[in-house]
Design a protein around this motif. Sequence first.
Motif, mmCIF file in Angstrom:
data_model
loop_
_atom_site.group_PDB
_atom_site.id
_atom_site.type_symbol
_atom_site.label_atom_id
_atom_site.label_comp_id
_atom_site.label_asym_id
_atom_site.label_seq_id
_atom_site.Cartn_x
_atom_site.Cartn_y
_atom_site.Cartn_z
ATOM 1 N N TYR A 102 4.733 63.400 -82.272
ATOM 2 C CA TYR A 102 4.172 64.012 -81.028
ATOM 3 C C TYR A 102 3.035 63.100 -80.512
ATOM 4 C CZ TYR A 102 1.414 67.233 -78.267
ATOM 5 O OH TYR A 102 0.495 67.659 -77.549
ATOM 6 N N ASP A 103 2.308 62.701 -81.150
ATOM 7 C CA ASP A 103 0.937 61.971 -80.703
ATOM 8 C C ASP A 103 1.389 60.613 -80.115
ATOM 9 O OD1 ASP A 103 -1.072 63.715 -81.254
ATOM 10 O OD2 ASP A 103 -1.612 62.884 -82.974
ATOM 11 N N GLY A 107 2.538 63.386 -76.755
ATOM 12 C CA GLY A 107 1.260 63.661 -76.455
ATOM 13 C C GLY A 107 0.716 63.141 -75.306
ATOM 14 N N ARG A 117 -4.068 67.877 -79.864
ATOM 15 C CA ARG A 117 -3.502 66.402 -80.303
ATOM 16 C C ARG A 117 -4.507 65.754 -81.255
ATOM 17 N NH1 ARG A 117 -3.061 62.505 -75.227
ATOM 18 N NH2 ARG A 117 -2.289 61.371 -76.945
ATOM 19 N N THR A 121 -4.108 68.673 -84.990
ATOM 20 C CA THR A 121 -2.570 69.297 -84.794
ATOM 21 C C THR A 121 -2.195 69.715 -86.196
ATOM 22 O OG1 THR A 121 -1.771 67.016 -85.313
ATOM 23 C CG2 THR A 121 -2.090 67.991 -83.146
#
Length: 177
Positions: A102-103, A107, A117, A121
Amino acid sequence: MSLKFVEVLLLLSIVTLGLIRADLDCRMESVEKIVGDEETLVDFNVRLIGRERLLNGTLNILVDLDDEVEFAHEIFAHRNGDWVPSSIGVRYKTCKYMSLIYDKYFGPFFKDSDLPRGKDTCPLKKGNYYFKNIEVTAENWAHYARMGLVKSVLTIRKNNITYGGLICVIVLQEKVF
């Protein structure tokens, strides 16, 4: 040989060697949420807005998502009328998925959002998060992406029971300069 011809040959050889990275255009075609098997604990309420197909909506998480929860992210390519699984797919517990996938890959798109973030998270706290006018680009996907119609399926599970998720269909193509 003319000078123009030599310039064209030089440019083609540089591109062939991979010294110039081709940028990708990314267009969101559709989004739909995945409902839970028994109950939906991670509820995506999303839609695409305008000609730019910007992602807008909310993410309602009804419980804290700790490392007992698994994020399975699979990518499919559309070939000859069928969705074919690609070699790209991950299954991580919440903390590892949020920090590694995700990051890094998603993100950066969430500029107008209160979705956590970085170190915030893990665990992913319950709550109602918004995101607005999210433009998905493929800037950091070039080495992994396949051109054409691509389906991205994120399923959130615990003990092999699905609690929610999201399906996105996008079109990836090389940018024309």
